[in-house]
Design an enzyme around this catalytic site. Structure first.
Site, PDB file in Angstrom:
ATOM      1  N   TYR A 105      -0.887   0.931  -6.703  1.00  0.00           N
ATOM      2  CA  TYR A 105       0.058   1.078  -5.592  1.00  0.00           C
ATOM      3  C   TYR A 105       1.500   0.858  -6.036  1.00  0.00           C
ATOM      4  O   TYR A 105       2.423   1.426  -5.438  1.00  0.00           O
ATOM      5  CB  TYR A 105      -0.349   0.241  -4.372  1.00  0.00           C
ATOM      6  CG  TYR A 105      -0.040  -1.233  -4.329  1.00  0.00           C
ATOM      7  CD1 TYR A 105       1.271  -1.713  -4.280  1.00  0.00           C
ATOM      8  CD2 TYR A 105      -1.067  -2.174  -4.243  1.00  0.00           C
ATOM      9  CE1 TYR A 105       1.548  -3.066  -4.183  1.00  0.00           C
ATOM     10  CE2 TYR A 105      -0.806  -3.533  -4.143  1.00  0.00           C
ATOM     11  CZ  TYR A 105       0.516  -3.971  -4.117  1.00  0.00           C
ATOM     12  OH  TYR A 105       0.793  -5.312  -4.016  1.00  0.00           O
TER      13      TYR A 105
ATOM     14  N   HIS B 143     -12.657  -0.003  -2.439  1.00  0.00           N
ATOM     15  CA  HIS B 143     -12.065  -1.284  -2.029  1.00  0.00           C
ATOM     16  C   HIS B 143     -11.265  -1.197  -0.746  1.00  0.00           C
ATOM     17  O   HIS B 143     -11.030  -2.217  -0.086  1.00  0.00           O
ATOM     18  CB  HIS B 143     -11.189  -1.843  -3.158  1.00  0.00           C
ATOM     19  CG  HIS B 143      -9.839  -1.206  -3.230  1.00  0.00           C
ATOM     20  ND1 HIS B 143      -9.643   0.098  -3.645  1.00  0.00           N
ATOM     21  CD2 HIS B 143      -8.602  -1.689  -2.918  1.00  0.00           C
ATOM     22  CE1 HIS B 143      -8.353   0.388  -3.593  1.00  0.00           C
ATOM     23  NE2 HIS B 143      -7.704  -0.668  -3.167  1.00  0.00           N
TER      24      HIS B 143
ATOM     25  N   ARG C 117       6.748  -6.428  -7.298  1.00  0.00           N
ATOM     26  CA  ARG C 117       6.007  -6.561  -6.043  1.00  0.00           C
ATOM     27  C   ARG C 117       6.909  -7.099  -4.938  1.00  0.00           C
ATOM     28  O   ARG C 117       6.931  -6.583  -3.819  1.00  0.00           O
ATOM     29  CB  ARG C 117       4.811  -7.499  -6.255  1.00  0.00           C
ATOM     30  CG  ARG C 117       3.979  -7.749  -5.000  1.00  0.00           C
ATOM     31  CD  ARG C 117       2.938  -8.826  -5.247  1.00  0.00           C
ATOM     32  NE  ARG C 117       2.122  -9.064  -4.053  1.00  0.00           N
ATOM     33  CZ  ARG C 117       2.482  -9.865  -3.064  1.00  0.00           C
ATOM     34  NH1 ARG C 117       3.643 -10.515  -3.113  1.00  0.00           N
ATOM     35  NH2 ARG C 117       1.694 -10.025  -2.007  1.00  0.00           N
TER      36      ARG C 117
ATOM     37  N   TYR D 279       8.038  -2.323   2.154  1.00  0.00           N
ATOM     38  CA  TYR D 279       6.912  -2.773   2.977  1.00  0.00           C
ATOM     39  C   TYR D 279       7.369  -3.622   4.155  1.00  0.00           C
ATOM     40  O   TYR D 279       6.754  -3.593   5.222  1.00  0.00           O
ATOM     41  CB  TYR D 279       5.910  -3.584   2.140  1.00  0.00           C
ATOM     42  CG  TYR D 279       5.406  -2.887   0.897  1.00  0.00           C
ATOM     43  CD1 TYR D 279       5.340  -1.485   0.814  1.00  0.00           C
ATOM     44  CD2 TYR D 279       4.992  -3.620  -0.206  1.00  0.00           C
ATOM     45  CE1 TYR D 279       4.875  -0.861  -0.333  1.00  0.00           C
ATOM     46  CE2 TYR D 279       4.519  -3.002  -1.357  1.00  0.00           C
ATOM     47  CZ  TYR D 279       4.480  -1.616  -1.416  1.00  0.00           C
ATOM     48  OH  TYR D 279       4.021  -0.998  -2.549  1.00  0.00           O
TER      49      TYR D 279
ATOM     50  N   LYS E 263      13.069  -3.595   7.893  1.00  0.00           N
ATOM     51  CA  LYS E 263      13.178  -4.082   9.268  1.00  0.00           C
ATOM     52  C   LYS E 263      12.896  -2.997  10.304  1.00  0.00           C
ATOM     53  O   LYS E 263      12.334  -3.287  11.373  1.00  0.00           O
ATOM     54  CB  LYS E 263      14.546  -4.728   9.518  1.00  0.00           C
ATOM     55  CG  LYS E 263      15.760  -3.818   9.408  1.00  0.00           C
ATOM     56  CD  LYS E 263      17.022  -4.610   9.738  1.00  0.00           C
ATOM     57  CE  LYS E 263      18.273  -3.759   9.720  1.00  0.00           C
ATOM     58  NZ  LYS E 263      18.630  -3.308   8.367  1.00  0.00           N
TER      59      LYS E 263
ATOM     60  N   GLN F  87      -0.999   5.318   3.725  1.00  0.00           N
ATOM     61  CA  GLN F  87      -0.959   4.172   2.819  1.00  0.00           C
ATOM     62  C   GLN F  87       0.040   3.126   3.292  1.00  0.00           C
ATOM     63  O   GLN F  87      -0.233   1.926   3.257  1.00  0.00           O
ATOM     64  CB  GLN F  87      -0.586   4.666   1.415  1.00  0.00           C
ATOM     65  CG  GLN F  87      -0.292   3.582   0.407  1.00  0.00           C
ATOM     66  CD  GLN F  87      -1.520   3.030  -0.272  1.00  0.00           C
ATOM     67  OE1 GLN F  87      -2.635   3.399   0.048  1.00  0.00           O
ATOM     68  NE2 GLN F  87      -1.314   2.118  -1.191  1.00  0.00           N
TER      69      GLN F  87
ATOM     70  N   HIS G  65      -9.366  -6.311   6.067  1.00  0.00           N
ATOM     71  CA  HIS G  65      -9.815  -4.972   5.664  1.00  0.00           C
ATOM     72  C   HIS G  65     -10.828  -5.056   4.518  1.00  0.00           C
ATOM     73  O   HIS G  65     -11.635  -4.145   4.339  1.00  0.00           O
ATOM     74  CB  HIS G  65      -8.623  -4.079   5.294  1.00  0.00           C
ATOM     75  CG  HIS G  65      -7.996  -4.397   3.973  1.00  0.00           C
ATOM     76  ND1 HIS G  65      -6.970  -5.297   3.829  1.00  0.00           N
ATOM     77  CD2 HIS G  65      -8.247  -3.934   2.730  1.00  0.00           C
ATOM     78  CE1 HIS G  65      -6.607  -5.374   2.567  1.00  0.00           C
ATOM     79  NE2 HIS G  65      -7.375  -4.557   1.868  1.00  0.00           N
TER      80      HIS G  65
ATOM     81  N   LYS H 291      -1.096 -13.909 -31.659  1.00  0.00           N
ATOM     82  CA  LYS H 291      -1.504 -12.975 -32.710  1.00  0.00           C
ATOM     83  C   LYS H 291      -2.310 -13.692 -33.790  1.00  0.00           C
ATOM     84  O   LYS H 291      -3.217 -13.118 -34.399  1.00  0.00           O
ATOM     85  CB  LYS H 291      -0.256 -12.333 -33.309  1.00  0.00           C
ATOM     86  CG  LYS H 291      -0.525 -11.172 -34.233  1.00  0.00           C
ATOM     87  CD  LYS H 291       0.793 -10.532 -34.687  1.00  0.00           C
ATOM     88  CE  LYS H 291       0.550  -9.318 -35.575  1.00  0.00           C
ATOM     89  NZ  LYS H 291       1.820  -8.700 -36.004  1.00  0.00           N
TER      90      LYS H 291
END
Length: 517
Positions: free
Chosen positions: A201, A92, A252, A260, A263, A35, A119, A410
């Site tokens: 994820y 996906h 994120r 992600y 370095k 992943q 991808h 509401k």
């Protein structure tokens, strides 16, 4: 229904048609694709694969679409719609190559610069191959789907419109009419990026990375409603949830900064990419009708691509073919943790940014930026340097994704409203994108690293970028290695005359020339 015990979502039920898709070689291939790519070399827990993530996205897609159907029967969400959305969530990521985003983000652009490959495109092609090679159209019909319409719909859910929209066309999709436009926001939300792919994820990667996840997708599902927005039906949420959505995009961004775009993880991805590029001409993968493909051309044939997984790393590493010596040597360096060295990081100032078409010129620029008043004992060439340009944002480049979200109150559940950033908090970011520029050196000796740092500093001065950041431990280590090489004593009395750049601690990026004797 079949029950699967997932570590993130607990016991999840999957429709028999989903199980039929899962039990195919094309889907099982995802078991052998990490992943998070090279991040597993940094975070020991990040051993999870695309397989379990895909199961999670298929499950969450079903949760959201069923919640909308139960809450708003007037939307006329059919059992076909529910099943198609789940299949899209499940499939996906079928198009990911070895080490996930390393393949489509680094390797393919270098190996085939004239090919625009994503991808998502690969997922659509692999899904079609999965259906045809396993005779699943009959299964789809058995469970109430209409293959001619629903296969098109599923592919659109994954990648967006399959053809360029016709000019002046009010609706670019063929799988479902405009009245069901909200279904296209569940798996891959092109409007604002809030989709079940991210929810899985976030939860799954945080679990395996050992990082806290602050976003509660179950709360979002609880408050999700479909409202009419600009003549389209859109998924909206309660006004009081706006702060939670800002937290979601902050999560994120934090994941990118901490994991992600780590370095060292990025340099491992770069080294694997270099190895694959050197091995590419000599690796043969058999595709349809016995035709041979390479690592870079396997994307042209799904039969060949279905055989391409992370295992190619070990195939090169354990090969005795002398043609693979150069590639094998790079992978051995990874095994021994003898990695390319981090030189430093900088950022463009203000709204200046480096355009993608200029990325390939950057190593030559830095190699040419040799300081004239500093003694350097190593010569650097462009091929000795790696420049990694990282675009950090909230998912929509310079735009604030919350500007594309609509909320309801509401007092009126059907009226969508926009909530501006200044209505939420003055502490939210002013800008939503920035560039980081990291430089690495393939040469690992102390003299080359010292030279690389000075070239990098000079380049930052020429470009008027921010003051570079160096890894302190690595910078000191470089000096220590230089000292040992030069035979320096503890009192530094025997040091040769050497000039180096030392930065002042203030925010101006002035620098001082210091002579060490």
């Amino acid at each position: 229904m079949k029950v699967i015990n997932d570590p993130i979502h607990g016991h999840i039920e999957l429709h028999p048609l989903l199980i039929r898709i899962i039990d195919t070689p094309q889907f099982q291939r995802l078991r052998y694709i990490k992943q998070l790519g090279g991040s597993y070399y940094i975070f020991p827990g990040a051993s999870h694969n695309r397989f379990e993530h895909s199961l999670g996205v298929g499950y969450l897609a079903g949760c959201l679409v069923r919640a909308l159907r139960e809450k708003q029967p007037e939307l006329q969400i059919s059992a076909r719609d529910v099943l198609c959305v789940q299949i899209a969530g499940l499939c996906h990521d079928l198009g990911h190559g070895p080490f996930s985003h390393m393949f489509d983000g680094r390797f393919i652009p270098l190996a085939r610069p004239n090919v625009k490959w994503t991808h998502e495109q690969g997922s659509v092609m692999m899904f079609e191959h999965l259906i045809n090679s396993n005779g699943l159209k009959a299964d789809m019909e058995y469970y109430g789907l209409i293959p001619e319409e629903d296969i098109c719909f599923i592919k659109e859910l994954i990648t967006g419109p399959l053809e360029s929209p016709i000019k002046d066309s009010s609706w670019p999709y063929k799988g479902r009419p405009k009245e069901k436009s909200f279904l296209y926001e569940i798996v891959a939300n092109k409007r604002n990026g809030i989709d079940v792919d991210k929810w899985d994820y976030f939860a799954r990667d945080c679990h395996h990375l050992g990082i806290q996840n602050n976003f509660d997708y179950q709360r979002f599902i609880k408050f999700a409603r479909v409202c009419e927005v600009d003549n389209r039906k859109r998924i909206c949420t309660r006004d009081k949830e706006v702060g939670n959505l800002y937290d979601m995009f902050h999560t994120r961004n934090s994941l990118h900064r901490r994991a992600y775009q780590h370095k060292v993880g990025n340099i491992i991805d770069t080294m694997i990419t270099d190895a694959f590029l050197k091995a590419d001409p000599y690796i043969e993968i058999t595709g349809a009708e016995g035709k041979k493909y390479h690592i870079s051309t396997a994307i042209d044939d799904m039969e060949a691509f279905s055989k391409l997984t992370d295992n190619i790393f070990l195939e090169i590493l354990y090969s005795s073919d002398p043609k693979l010596d150069a590639a094998r040597e790079i992978l051995r360096k990874i095994e021994y943790r003898n990695l390319y060295k981090y030189v430093g990081e900088t950022k463009p100032k203000g709204k200046t940014k480096i355009e993608r078409e200029d990325y390939k010129c950057l190593p030559e620029e830095i190699a040419s930026a040799k300081p004239s008043d500093i003694l350097l004992e190593a010569e650097l060439k462009a091929e000795d340097l790696i420049v990694d340009v990282i675009n950090m944002d909230y998912g929509m480049e310079d735009e604030n994704p919350i500007d594309h979200v609509r909320f309801y109150c509401k007092s009126d559940l059907s009226k969508p409203v926009k909530i501006t950033k200044d209505q939420v908090s003055e502490l939210l970011p002013e800008r939503f994108a920035e560039q980081l520029i990291r430089v690495y050196c393939k040469k690992t000796d102390a003299k080359s690293l010292f030279a690389a740092q000075q070239h990098f500093v000079q380049w930052c001065l020429i470009r008027d970028f921010t003051k570079p950041q160096f890894g302190t431990a690595h910078f000191c280590s470089t000096w220590h290695q230089l000292g040992q090489h030069q035979g320096w004593g503890l009192n530094h009395l025997k040091v040769h005359s050497l000039t180096c750049l030392v930065f002042s601690g203030d925010q101006s990026w002035s620098c001082w020339l210091v002579h060490l004797h």
